[in-house]
Design a protein around this motif. Structure first.
Motif, PDB file in Angstrom:
ATOM      1  N   GLU A   1       0.829  -1.216   0.000  1.00  0.00           N
ATOM      2  CA  GLU A   1       0.000   0.000   0.000  1.00  0.00           C
ATOM      3  C   GLU A   1       0.857   1.257   0.000  1.00  0.00           C
ATOM      4  O   GLU A   1       0.563   2.233  -0.704  1.00  0.00           O
ATOM      5  N   GLY A   2       1.943   1.252   0.773  1.00  0.00           N
ATOM      6  CA  GLY A   2       2.829   2.406   0.821  1.00  0.00           C
ATOM      7  C   GLY A   2       3.449   2.707  -0.539  1.00  0.00           C
ATOM      8  O   GLY A   2       3.518   3.872  -0.963  1.00  0.00           O
ATOM      9  N   TYR A   3       3.896   1.674  -1.232  1.00  0.00           N
ATOM     10  CA  TYR A   3       4.509   1.857  -2.551  1.00  0.00           C
ATOM     11  C   TYR A   3       3.476   2.303  -3.580  1.00  0.00           C
ATOM     12  O   TYR A   3       3.685   3.278  -4.313  1.00  0.00           O
ATOM     13  N   PHE A   4       2.343   1.615  -3.605  1.00  0.00           N
ATOM     14  CA  PHE A   4       1.349   1.839  -4.653  1.00  0.00           C
ATOM     15  C   PHE A   4       0.706   3.218  -4.544  1.00  0.00           C
ATOM     16  O   PHE A   4       0.443   3.876  -5.558  1.00  0.00           O
ATOM     17  N   THR A   5       0.445   3.681  -3.333  1.00  0.00           N
ATOM     18  CA  THR A   5      -0.203   4.973  -3.148  1.00  0.00           C
ATOM     19  C   THR A   5       0.644   6.102  -3.724  1.00  0.00           C
ATOM     20  O   THR A   5       0.133   6.988  -4.422  1.00  0.00           O
ATOM     21  N   VAL A   6       1.938   6.077  -3.452  1.00  0.00           N
ATOM     22  CA  VAL A   6       2.823   7.115  -3.991  1.00  0.00           C
ATOM     23  C   VAL A   6       2.954   6.962  -5.512  1.00  0.00           C
ATOM     24  O   VAL A   6       2.914   7.953  -6.259  1.00  0.00           O
ATOM     25  N   TYR A   7       3.080   5.729  -5.973  1.00  0.00           N
ATOM     26  CA  TYR A   7       3.278   5.477  -7.396  1.00  0.00           C
ATOM     27  C   TYR A   7       2.126   6.025  -8.241  1.00  0.00           C
ATOM     28  O   TYR A   7       2.342   6.533  -9.346  1.00  0.00           O
ATOM     29  N   LEU A   8       0.913   5.938  -7.723  1.00  0.00           N
ATOM     30  CA  LEU A   8      -0.255   6.358  -8.500  1.00  0.00           C
ATOM     31  C   LEU A   8      -0.194   7.826  -8.910  1.00  0.00           C
ATOM     32  O   LEU A   8      -0.756   8.211  -9.941  1.00  0.00           O
ATOM     33  N   TRP A   9       0.486   8.656  -8.117  1.00  0.00           N
ATOM     34  CA  TRP A   9       0.558  10.077  -8.446  1.00  0.00           C
ATOM     35  C   TRP A   9       1.334  10.328  -9.739  1.00  0.00           C
ATOM     36  O   TRP A   9       1.219  11.404 -10.343  1.00  0.00           O
ATOM     37  N   GLY A  10       2.100   9.358 -10.181  1.00  0.00           N
ATOM     38  CA  GLY A  10       2.853   9.527 -11.422  1.00  0.00           C
ATOM     39  C   GLY A  10       2.204   8.888 -12.632  1.00  0.00           C
ATOM     40  O   GLY A  10       2.836   8.774 -13.692  1.00  0.00           O
ATOM     41  N   THR A  11       0.938   8.488 -12.518  1.00  0.00           N
ATOM     42  CA  THR A  11       0.265   7.774 -13.612  1.00  0.00           C
ATOM     43  C   THR A  11       0.284   8.566 -14.914  1.00  0.00           C
ATOM     44  O   THR A  11       0.570   8.019 -15.987  1.00  0.00           O
ATOM     45  N   VAL A  12      -0.037   9.849 -14.836  1.00  0.00           N
ATOM     46  CA  VAL A  12      -0.082  10.676 -16.045  1.00  0.00           C
ATOM     47  C   VAL A  12       1.306  10.749 -16.701  1.00  0.00           C
ATOM     48  O   VAL A  12       1.435  10.588 -17.919  1.00  0.00           O
ATOM     49  N   PHE A  13       2.341  10.955 -15.890  1.00  0.00           N
ATOM     50  CA  PHE A  13       3.699  11.038 -16.434  1.00  0.00           C
ATOM     51  C   PHE A  13       4.105   9.713 -17.083  1.00  0.00           C
ATOM     52  O   PHE A  13       4.736   9.693 -18.145  1.00  0.00           O
ATOM     53  N   ASN A  14       3.740   8.624 -16.428  1.00  0.00           N
ATOM     54  CA  ASN A  14       4.108   7.297 -16.917  1.00  0.00           C
ATOM     55  C   ASN A  14       3.483   7.011 -18.272  1.00  0.00           C
ATOM     56  O   ASN A  14       4.162   6.616 -19.231  1.00  0.00           O
ATOM     57  N   LEU A  15       2.185   7.218 -18.386  1.00  0.00           N
ATOM     58  CA  LEU A  15       1.492   6.901 -19.625  1.00  0.00           C
ATOM     59  C   LEU A  15       1.923   7.803 -20.776  1.00  0.00           C
ATOM     60  O   LEU A  15       2.112   7.337 -21.907  1.00  0.00           O
ATOM     61  N   LEU A  16       2.102   9.085 -20.500  1.00  0.00           N
ATOM     62  CA  LEU A  16       2.503   9.996 -21.568  1.00  0.00           C
ATOM     63  C   LEU A  16       3.930   9.710 -22.034  1.00  0.00           C
ATOM     64  O   LEU A  16       4.213   9.742 -23.239  1.00  0.00           O
TER      65      LEU A  16
END
Length: 453
Positions: free
Chosen positions: A136-151
């Motif tokens: 949960e600790g890893y995934f919660t922070v990671y989600l904030w970069g979803t837009v950067f990752n996909l683009l």
């Protein structure tokens, strides 16, 4: 403007090398920073093994999110190359504009949907009461970069498909190197643990995203990102073309999720978390196999797509020959390395002799049939590059179906460790069927009927 590679006139052999090598190196460096993440996490004092298992639970979910970049990026890029090969530059421009909009909308929607569902997903996909806090600790922070990752991932395909393979490589390596540098800072020096690893990844994705968009909005490319000309039918065509790589990546993630769940079920309280940790290490090695392999077969799709649009039959066949040799050659090298360097690789993740021996055994089994897997990647990605979803999708689906049948039947009959044999079984039967379909269909496919593009 000066092109790195002229897809229609450069000699095929050197063209394949000039595009495949940067694409392969980019993916190799990309998987390197994914592995470095796990190495650092596994060496967190006192909780390293549990933290690694928790991040291993996140891995397939993170990959599923990134699969949407392939859905749109690999969906749109071959279509764009085909149009460029046919000299239809305005249609190519519209494909790029529609793909950019799709990626932006998709990234925002995924991010919004994932936050409220993250607990349910992590527990359902192999997390236990002990490993969930780390996941949960890893995934919660990671989600904030979803837009950067996909683009960054999705739009990078449109750099490569215009002949700029080296620029595509730089965009990936920029994020990878930055992640490797930031990992120890956030994990150890700032004592952020798994959250620090995720934050380093997010910042690295941001850097890659800025580089990719700056290049595609510039005048350095034949076709830059533009706005307008949006068409629902064109968007649907992009999604249909990208459905094969999307399902390959998405189902691969489901395979890992299913494996973790099966390992927990048959391993029980005594072996469950331990076997998930072994699987995470084995999957890390498989990333070294499959991601650079996908760089070769996926990066060179633009050669096949451009020449398919230009109706250059001989150039397509020549390119496929060299791409196949590169794919099979790469997997042959990794087959040998798995046996010679496997113990050293495992030691990067754990200091426990028993766990190391278990993980090395898993790697040996998972890599038994990776040589024919090289042919599978070339054949399926080749069909996708030429816009032939009707062939690529069933071939991919067949291999995955074989995997799932083996995954659920083998441990029931032979015990928990038999789970790992599902990989080589599917890696033999899948390429065999793909080769048969290719021999039966390629002549008709390259006859170039009037509406082939």
């Amino acid at each position: 403007m000066k092109l790195e590679n002229n897809l229609g006139t450069d000699p095929i052999r050197s063209l394949v090398w000039r595009i495949a090598i940067p694409s392969m190196l980019a993916q190799f460096v990309s998987v390197l920073y994914s592995i470095v993440d796990r190495i650092y996490i596994s060496n967190i004092p006192e909780v390293g093994d549990l933290a690694l298992a928790g991040v291993g639970v996140c891995g397939p979910i993170v990959t599923m999110i990134a699969a949407f970049a392939s859905l749109i990026g690999i969906g749109g890029a071959p279509l764009m190359s085909i149009r460029m090969g046919a000299g239809k530059m305005e249609e190519a421009r519209r494909i790029l504009a529609n793909s950019f909009l799709l990626l932006c909308v998709c990234a925002g929607a995924l991010m919004a949907a994932s936050f409220p569902l993250r607990r349910a997903m992590l527990l359902a996909f192999g997390g236990s009461a002990v490993t969930y806090p780390y996941a949960e600790g890893y995934f919660t922070v990671y989600l904030w970069g979803t837009v950067f990752n996909l683009l960054s991932l999705g739009m990078n395909q449109f750099i490569i498909c215009q002949g700029f393979a080296k620029k595509g490589m730089v965009s990936v390596m920029l994020g990878a190197v930055l992640n490797i540098v930031l990992d120890p800072v956030f994990i150890f020096w700032l004592d952020m643990g798994v959250r620090g690893a995720a934050l380093a990844t997010v910042l690295s994705q941001l850097a890659s995203c800025v580089y990719v968009l700056a290049f595609l909005f510039s005048r350095k490319v034949p076709i830059p990102i533009s706005f307008g000309g949006y068409d629902k039918r064109l968007m649907a065509r992009i999604l249909v073309t990208g459905i094969t790589p999307f399902l390959i990546i998405g189902v691969d993630s489901v395979m890992i999720i299913a494996m973790n769940a099966v390992l927990q079920q048959y391993g029980g309280a005594e072996l469950g978390d331990r076997m998930v940790t072994c699987a995470t290490i084995a999957q890390s090695f498989m990333l070294v196999v499959t991601m650079p392999l996908g760089g070769i077969s996926g990066g060179t799709q633009t050669i096949l797509a451009f020449n398919f649009g230009a109706h250059e039959r001989e150039r397509i066949l020549q390119a496929q020959k060299y791409i196949l040799l590169m794919c099979v050659g790469y997997t042959a090298i990794l087959f040998v390395l798995a046996r010679l360097a496997g113990p050293l690789f495992v030691r990067l993740f754990t200091r426990s002799p028993d766990l190391a021996a278990e993980a090395f055994a898993a790697i040996r089994v998972c890599t038994l049939a990776i040589i024919p897997l090289g042919a599978q990647y070339e054949l399926v990605d080749g069909f996708t590059g030429m816009g032939q979803v009707r062939l690529a999708l069933p071939l991919s689906a067949f291999r995955k179906t074989v995997y799932f049948l083996a995954l659920f039947s083998l441990p029931a009959a032979f015990g928990v460790r038999a789970v790992f044999y599902a990989e080589p079984i599917s890696d033999v039967l899948g390429p065999l069927v793909s080769a048969i379909v290719y021999r039966l269909s390629i002549k008709k496919l390259l006859a170039f009927p009037e509406e082939s593009a």
